[in-house]
Design a protein around this motif. Structure first.
Motif, PDB file in Angstrom:
ATOM      1  N   VAL A 139       0.858  -1.119   0.123  1.00 20.01           N
ATOM      2  CA  VAL A 139      -0.106  -0.061  -0.093  1.00 20.01           C
ATOM      3  C   VAL A 139       1.106   1.069   0.040  1.00 20.01           C
ATOM      4  N   VAL A 140       0.880   1.836  -1.030  1.00 16.91           N
ATOM      5  CA  VAL A 140       1.455   3.398  -0.892  1.00 16.91           C
ATOM      6  C   VAL A 140       0.667   4.550  -0.528  1.00 16.91           C
ATOM      7  N   VAL A 141       1.468   5.537   0.094  1.00 18.21           N
ATOM      8  CA  VAL A 141       0.722   6.788   0.316  1.00 18.21           C
ATOM      9  C   VAL A 141       1.627   7.962   0.321  1.00 18.21           C
ATOM     10  N   GLY A 142       1.199   9.237  -0.063  1.00 17.61           N
ATOM     11  CA  GLY A 142       2.036  10.104  -0.111  1.00 17.61           C
ATOM     12  C   GLY A 142       1.805  10.834   1.168  1.00 17.61           C
ATOM     13  N   TYR A 143       2.873  11.267   1.707  1.00 19.56           N
ATOM     14  CA  TYR A 143       3.099  11.828   2.986  1.00 19.56           C
ATOM     15  C   TYR A 143       3.725  13.390   3.133  1.00 19.56           C
ATOM     16  N   ASP A 144       3.327  14.543   3.682  1.00 21.93           N
ATOM     17  CA  ASP A 144       4.078  15.671   3.552  1.00 21.93           C
ATOM     18  C   ASP A 144       3.801  16.298   4.903  1.00 21.93           C
ATOM     19  N   GLY A 145       3.143  15.650   5.932  1.00 20.46           N
ATOM     20  CA  GLY A 145       3.224  16.108   7.183  1.00 20.46           C
ATOM     21  C   GLY A 145       2.113  16.768   7.759  1.00 20.46           C
TER      22      GLY A 145
END
Length: 167
Positions: A139-145
Motif C-alpha cells: 500500500v503506497v501513500v504520499g505523506y508531507d506532514g
C-alpha cells in the motif's frame, strides 16, 4: 449498518469496477456496503428512477456475489450527484467511485464527479480505474506532514493491516 463503505454507481464499467473493489474491501475489513445511485433530473431524459433502480439491482447483485456475508444495501437518491455523494460521505468509513462515468470525455483520467467528491468528502475517497490483473503486496501513500496526509496515512495503514501487510 454501523460502519460501511459507500460506493457510487452510474452503470458505467468503472462504476462496476468500483463496486467490485468496494465489495472486496468491505469483506476484507468486515464493514457493511452501501451502494448509491443519484438521479439528476434532465429536461429530455428517460424515466431516471426506473433506470437507477436497474443500475442498483445489478450493482447490488454483483456486490453480494463478491462480499460474502457482508451486509449490502442500496439507495436510490435524487438531486445533484456531487452534493448528494458528499452529504452521504459523512456517515461512511470511505467512499469508492469509478474513475469516470457515462458522460464527459472518455480520455479524462478522473471525471468531474470524482474530482468534486474527492475534494470535499468527509471521509477518504478511493477512485477505481479498473481492477488490477495482478495483486500487489504494498500500500503506497504520499505523506508531507500535513493534516490531510495524516488522514491519508491512517487510511493506508488500515488498508495494509486489512491485507495483512502491516503489523
Amino acid at each position: 449498518m454501523a460502519r460501511y463503505i459507500m460506493v457510487g454507481v452510474d452503470g458505467s464499467a468503472p462504476a462496476t469496477a468500483a463496486v467490485e473493489w468496494a465489495a472486496a474491501d468491505a469483506r476484507r475489513r468486515r464493514l457493511g456496503l452501501r451502494i448509491v445511485h443519484v438521479c439528476e433530473q434532465r429536461p429530455y431524459g428517460r424515466d431516471t428512477m426506473e433506470y437507477g433502480s436497474r443500475i442498483l439491482a445489478s450493482a447490488g447483485a454483483r456486490a453480494r456475489e463478491l462480499a460474502g456475508d457482508v451486509e449490502v444495501n442500496t439507495a436510490l437518491l435524487s438531486g445533484n450527484v456531487i452534493d448528494i455523494l458528499i452529504g452521504e460521505s459523512a456517515g461512511a468509513d470511505s467512499v469508492v467511485l469509478g474513475c469516470r462515468g457515462l458522460g464527459g470525455f472518455a480520455g479524462m483520467v478522473v471525471g468531474s464527479v470524482g474530482l468534486g467528491v474527492a475534494g470535499h468528502a468527509a471521509e477518504p475517497v478511493v477512485i477505481v480505474r479498473r481492477l488490477p490483473e495482478i495483486q500487489h503486496d504494498r500500500v503506497v501513500v504520499g505523506y508531507d506532514g500535513s493534516g490531510h496526509s495524516e488522514a491519508a496515512m491512517r487510511y493506508a495503514v488500515d488498508q495494509a493491516r486489512a491485507r495483512g501487510e502491516a503489523s
